[in-house]
Design an enzyme around this catalytic site. Structure first.
Site, PDB file in Angstrom:
ATOM      1  N   LYS A 260      91.382  24.693  44.614  1.00 18.85           N
ATOM      2  CA  LYS A 260      89.985  25.085  44.833  1.00 18.85           C
ATOM      3  C   LYS A 260      89.823  26.598  44.586  1.00 18.85           C
ATOM      4  CE  LYS A 260      89.246  20.795  45.806  1.00 18.85           C
ATOM      5  NZ  LYS A 260      89.162  20.074  47.066  1.00 18.85           N
TER       6      LYS A 260
HETATM    7  C1  LIG Z   1      89.299  18.675  47.740  1.00 19.18           C
HETATM    8  C2  LIG Z   1      88.122  17.894  48.205  1.00 19.18           C
HETATM    9  C3  LIG Z   1      88.024  17.356  49.488  1.00 19.18           C
HETATM   10  C4  LIG Z   1      89.155  17.379  50.469  1.00 19.18           C
HETATM   11  O1  LIG Z   1      89.665  18.617  50.659  1.00 19.18           O
HETATM   12  P1  LIG Z   1      91.023  18.815  51.472  1.00 19.18           P
HETATM   13  O2  LIG Z   1      90.944  20.241  51.911  1.00 19.18           O
HETATM   14  O3  LIG Z   1      92.130  18.564  50.503  1.00 19.18           O
HETATM   15  O4  LIG Z   1      91.031  17.860  52.600  1.00 19.18           O
HETATM   16  C5  LIG Z   1      86.856  16.728  49.861  1.00 19.18           C
HETATM   17  N1  LIG Z   1      85.826  16.605  49.004  1.00 19.18           N
HETATM   18  C6  LIG Z   1      85.903  17.078  47.735  1.00 19.18           C
HETATM   19  C7  LIG Z   1      84.722  16.928  46.852  1.00 19.18           C
HETATM   20  C8  LIG Z   1      87.057  17.709  47.307  1.00 19.18           C
HETATM   21  O5  LIG Z   1      87.137  18.150  46.051  1.00 19.18           O
END
Ligand SMILES: *Cc1c(COP(=O)(O)O)cnc(C)c1O
Length: 386
Positions: free
Chosen positions: A188
């Site tokens: 991210k």
């Molecule tokens: C990455 C992601 C999540 C979950 O994130 P984590 O921190 O890995 O639990 C939820 N929703 C979307 C759209 C994501 O891209």
């Protein structure tokens, strides 16, 4: 291999984490609140609760809004499974609203139509989770207007969108939603290794989420059923979880946050370059909703298969073979076996399924160089058979 996403770690990040390792607290110390304060003031939210993942934050957000058995949560099929699973954790049911074929986000018109039908059938949702896919903000003003009219609550899944803006204001300020969730997974925009955050302007929701992320335990005498037995005393007043973020993670996040705006600006430079480089190829490049500034977590192209002599899968496999770590975001959630067992079927959400048959995420991260990007485009030409 050039990956589709990658963290950016500098010496300052390493120093920040090392300092915490040598301090008194590895968890439940002063750095987590500092990180929460910093994110809240950066995006303009009243309260922020750091957690060990965005998945945990989504769960706690649903629970804080009172989502439970007999309730419904609606989201987009084109998302990571966590956006839907959070409803199931609470014993509620999930349904989906198809995407807009231009933005790839949950379509407000499809939402309006589905709400009208649900009102007549008495099956209105309690919570709707718009997902800012690729970092592109959903049309939140329209979704908010529908929320007012039909009485549902809104959780923005902004896992892709920290640093992005809607109507000139940062995503996460809560102007059009009850709670916003960020993810700090390494692919991210900024990372804490694993980690997430829930933001809100409601003191009540913030207090509920704080309780739920740590076992439902309070040390605040005002929230106890009687006077504390002594200075050691705490009370469990609800059934919560251990979803806390560590001090190490918060230190990394705080250090990363200083470069957030630079990260997103570099992603925009890369996106403009891709837009130019791909202009004459048989692919559809991302379309931007007016009055928004994307966080640009992902750069997704759609193949124009009528103009290409190869299949989607062949193009994808060639790219991987050529050392480009492309990916596909996402397999529509309703087509997953677990959701098929809940009664969903292929064909239920045609725009999402059409997107899935054509989409490819090209490498997009702040450390990607122009030269590497040229390599990606050259590989794409080869993979397309140009
Ligand atoms: C990455 C992601 C999540 C979950 O994130 P984590 O921190 O890995 O639990 C939820 N929703 C979307 C759209 C994501 O891209």
């Amino acid at each position: 291999m050039i990956p589709y996403g990658r963290q950016d770690i500098r010496q300052a990040d390493i120093d920040a984490v090392t300092a915490v390792l040598q301090s008194d607290y590895l968890t439940q110390g002063p750095v987590v609140p500092r990180f929460e304060q910093a994110v809240a003031s950066h995006v303009g939210a009243g309260y922020a609760l750091a957690m060990n993942s965005a998945t945990s934050a989504l769960h706690v957000a649903c629970a804080a809004l009172g989502l439970g058995p007999g309730d419904r949560l609606w989201t987009s099929p084109v998302t990571f499974v966590a956006s839907a699973n959070c409803a199931l954790y609470c014993g509620a049911t999930v349904d989906f609203v198809d995407i807009n074929p231009k933005t790839y986000n949950l379509c407000p018109k499809a939402l309006a139509a589905k709400l009208e039908e649900a009102e007549q059938e008495g099956t209105l949702p309690k919570v709707v989770v718009p997902v800012h896919l690729c970092g592109q903000p959903c049309d939140m003003a329209e979704i908010h207007a529908l929320a007012q009219r039909y009485g549902f609550r809104v959780i923005e899944d902004a896992s892709h969108a920290i640093g992005g803006k809607y109507q000139d204001e940062f995503v996460g300020n809560g102007r059009y939603s009850d709670i916003t969730v960020f993810s700090f997974h390494p692919v991210k925009i900024i990372t804490t290794a694993e980690g997430g955050m829930a933001l809100t302007n409601s003191k009540e929701l913030a207090e509920r989420m704080e309780l739920l992320r740590s076992h439902g335990i309070t040390r605040d005498p005002a929230k106890m059923t009687h006077e504390p037995d002594g200075p050691w005393y705490y009370q469990q007043v609800d059934l919560g979880f251990n979803y806390r973020m560590t001090e190490l993670q918060a230190a990394l996040g705080l250090s990363q946050l200083e470069r957030l705006d630079d990260f997103v600006a570099r992603r925009h430079e890369l996106a403009r370059r891709y837009d130019d480089l791909l202009a004459n190829r048989p692919v559809v490049t991302p379309w931007q909703l007016p009055d928004t500034y994307s966080g640009l977590h992902l750069y997704v192209i759609r193949l124009d298969l009528s103009r290409i002599n190869r299949s989607h899968r062949q193009v994808f496999e060639s790219l991987r073979e050529l050392g480009i770590g492309v990916n596909l975001h996402y397999i529509p959630v309703h087509t997953q076996p677990y959701y098929q067992n809940l009664g969903f079927q292929p064909g239920d959400f045609p725009e999402s399924e059409a997107y899935y048959r054509e989409a490819i995420s090209l490498p997009m991260y702040s450390g990607l160089t122009d030269a590497q990007q040229d390599e990606v485009v050259a590989a794409l030409d080869k993979a397309l058979g140009l």
